[in-house]
Design a protein around this motif. Structure first.
Motif, PDB file in Angstrom:
ATOM      1  N   LEU A   1       0.864  -1.183   0.000  1.00  0.00           N
ATOM      2  CA  LEU A   1       0.000   0.000   0.000  1.00  0.00           C
ATOM      3  C   LEU A   1       0.897   1.229   0.000  1.00  0.00           C
ATOM      4  O   LEU A   1       1.650   1.453   0.945  1.00  0.00           O
ATOM      5  CB  LEU A   1      -0.913   0.001   1.216  1.00  0.00           C
ATOM      6  CG  LEU A   1      -1.712   1.275   1.502  1.00  0.00           C
ATOM      7  CD1 LEU A   1      -2.625   1.626   0.336  1.00  0.00           C
ATOM      8  CD2 LEU A   1      -2.515   1.131   2.773  1.00  0.00           C
ATOM      9  N   SER A   2       0.843   1.993  -1.072  1.00  0.00           N
ATOM     10  CA  SER A   2       1.667   3.199  -1.192  1.00  0.00           C
ATOM     11  C   SER A   2       0.808   4.434  -1.021  1.00  0.00           C
ATOM     12  O   SER A   2      -0.209   4.595  -1.680  1.00  0.00           O
ATOM     13  CB  SER A   2       2.361   3.239  -2.554  1.00  0.00           C
ATOM     14  OG  SER A   2       3.074   4.458  -2.706  1.00  0.00           O
ATOM     15  N   ASN A   3       1.278   5.289  -0.158  1.00  0.00           N
ATOM     16  CA  ASN A   3       0.566   6.505   0.178  1.00  0.00           C
ATOM     17  C   ASN A   3       1.557   7.659   0.029  1.00  0.00           C
ATOM     18  O   ASN A   3       2.588   7.667   0.688  1.00  0.00           O
ATOM     19  CB  ASN A   3       0.089   6.389   1.622  1.00  0.00           C
ATOM     20  CG  ASN A   3      -1.087   7.248   1.929  1.00  0.00           C
ATOM     21  OD1 ASN A   3      -1.494   8.080   1.147  1.00  0.00           O
ATOM     22  ND2 ASN A   3      -1.633   7.053   3.109  1.00  0.00           N
ATOM     23  N   SER A   4       1.273   8.617  -0.837  1.00  0.00           N
ATOM     24  CA  SER A   4       2.235   9.686  -1.090  1.00  0.00           C
ATOM     25  C   SER A   4       2.164  10.833  -0.085  1.00  0.00           C
ATOM     26  O   SER A   4       3.032  11.693  -0.068  1.00  0.00           O
ATOM     27  CB  SER A   4       2.023  10.258  -2.497  1.00  0.00           C
ATOM     28  OG  SER A   4       0.763  10.895  -2.582  1.00  0.00           O
ATOM     29  N   PHE A   5       1.152  10.846   0.721  1.00  0.00           N
ATOM     30  CA  PHE A   5       0.961  11.955   1.656  1.00  0.00           C
ATOM     31  C   PHE A   5       0.465  11.406   2.984  1.00  0.00           C
ATOM     32  O   PHE A   5      -0.393  10.535   3.018  1.00  0.00           O
ATOM     33  CB  PHE A   5      -0.059  12.951   1.092  1.00  0.00           C
ATOM     34  CG  PHE A   5      -0.408  14.069   2.024  1.00  0.00           C
ATOM     35  CD1 PHE A   5       0.489  15.095   2.257  1.00  0.00           C
ATOM     36  CD2 PHE A   5      -1.623  14.093   2.677  1.00  0.00           C
ATOM     37  CE1 PHE A   5       0.173  16.130   3.130  1.00  0.00           C
ATOM     38  CE2 PHE A   5      -1.954  15.123   3.541  1.00  0.00           C
ATOM     39  CZ  PHE A   5      -1.053  16.148   3.765  1.00  0.00           C
ATOM     40  N   VAL A   6       1.011  11.910   4.041  1.00  0.00           N
ATOM     41  CA  VAL A   6       0.587  11.495   5.372  1.00  0.00           C
ATOM     42  C   VAL A   6       0.088  12.739   6.097  1.00  0.00           C
ATOM     43  O   VAL A   6       0.584  13.824   5.893  1.00  0.00           O
ATOM     44  CB  VAL A   6       1.770  10.891   6.165  1.00  0.00           C
ATOM     45  CG1 VAL A   6       1.318  10.408   7.530  1.00  0.00           C
ATOM     46  CG2 VAL A   6       2.399   9.765   5.400  1.00  0.00           C
TER      47      VAL A   6
ATOM     48  N   ASP B   1       7.474  12.860  -3.232  1.00  0.00           N
ATOM     49  CA  ASP B   1       7.073  13.247  -4.578  1.00  0.00           C
ATOM     50  C   ASP B   1       6.867  11.984  -5.407  1.00  0.00           C
ATOM     51  O   ASP B   1       6.913  10.864  -4.881  1.00  0.00           O
ATOM     52  CB  ASP B   1       8.126  14.160  -5.202  1.00  0.00           C
ATOM     53  CG  ASP B   1       9.515  13.517  -5.275  1.00  0.00           C
ATOM     54  OD1 ASP B   1       9.650  12.304  -4.993  1.00  0.00           O
ATOM     55  OD2 ASP B   1      10.460  14.229  -5.630  1.00  0.00           O
ATOM     56  N   VAL B   2       6.650  12.151  -6.691  1.00  0.00           N
ATOM     57  CA  VAL B   2       6.389  11.012  -7.573  1.00  0.00           C
ATOM     58  C   VAL B   2       7.551  10.025  -7.548  1.00  0.00           C
ATOM     59  O   VAL B   2       7.347   8.810  -7.460  1.00  0.00           O
ATOM     60  CB  VAL B   2       6.096  11.508  -9.007  1.00  0.00           C
ATOM     61  CG1 VAL B   2       6.085  10.356  -9.989  1.00  0.00           C
ATOM     62  CG2 VAL B   2       4.766  12.250  -9.048  1.00  0.00           C
ATOM     63  N   GLN B   3       8.785  10.534  -7.596  1.00  0.00           N
ATOM     64  CA  GLN B   3       9.939   9.629  -7.577  1.00  0.00           C
ATOM     65  C   GLN B   3      10.008   8.826  -6.279  1.00  0.00           C
ATOM     66  O   GLN B   3      10.369   7.651  -6.284  1.00  0.00           O
ATOM     67  CB  GLN B   3      11.243  10.409  -7.799  1.00  0.00           C
ATOM     68  CG  GLN B   3      11.396  10.924  -9.210  1.00  0.00           C
ATOM     69  CD  GLN B   3      11.299   9.814 -10.249  1.00  0.00           C
ATOM     70  OE1 GLN B   3      11.882   8.747 -10.122  1.00  0.00           O
ATOM     71  NE2 GLN B   3      10.521  10.073 -11.290  1.00  0.00           N
ATOM     72  N   GLY B   4       9.650   9.447  -5.180  1.00  0.00           N
ATOM     73  CA  GLY B   4       9.614   8.723  -3.909  1.00  0.00           C
ATOM     74  C   GLY B   4       8.576   7.621  -3.909  1.00  0.00           C
ATOM     75  O   GLY B   4       8.809   6.520  -3.401  1.00  0.00           O
TER      76      GLY B   4
END
Length: 116
Positions: free
Chosen positions: A30-35, A71-74
């Motif tokens: 599960l990938s979440n770009s913002f916490v 960011d997107v790369q992360g």
């Protein structure tokens, strides 16, 4: 909503195997770009609750969560990590509508289900 996606992912994975339910186990990234928002926290909690519910039915589901203010790369890094960990599926709320196409293709080539 997210619980339904998690259930759908596990159901699709379960349908794709010939093993008995008691012998099935899946690892889902599960990938979440913002916490930091309540919605994101709820998304993670619902995924974990869905995994627990599948466990009560004899299907072991491990949810591997990678969250961060990236960011997107992360976030692409999250997907690479999941692939290296041998996940069966990836659930992602992508930070871009198109930047993930190449990494999603790599996941598909490894027979990893991606739900974005």
């Amino acid at each position: 909503m997210f619980r339904h996606l998690m259930a759908a992912a596990a159901l699709v994975l379960a349908a794709g195997t010939s093993a008995h339910a008691q012998e099935q186990s899946f690892k889902i990234g599960l990938s979440n770009s913002f916490v930091g928002s309540e919605w994101r926290t709820q998304m993670i909690e619902e995924a974990q609750a869905a995994a627990k519910a599948w466990g009560e039915k004899g299907v072991k589901v491990e949810v591997v969560v990678q969250s961060g203010n990236v960011d997107v790369q992360g976030q692409i890094g999250h997907i690479r990590n999941f692939m290296n960990q041998g996940v069966d599926a990836i659930l992602i709320n992508p930070g871009s509508p198109t930047a993930f196409d190449p990494i999603f293709a790599q996941a598909k080539a490894r027979n990893i289900l991606v739900i974005a």
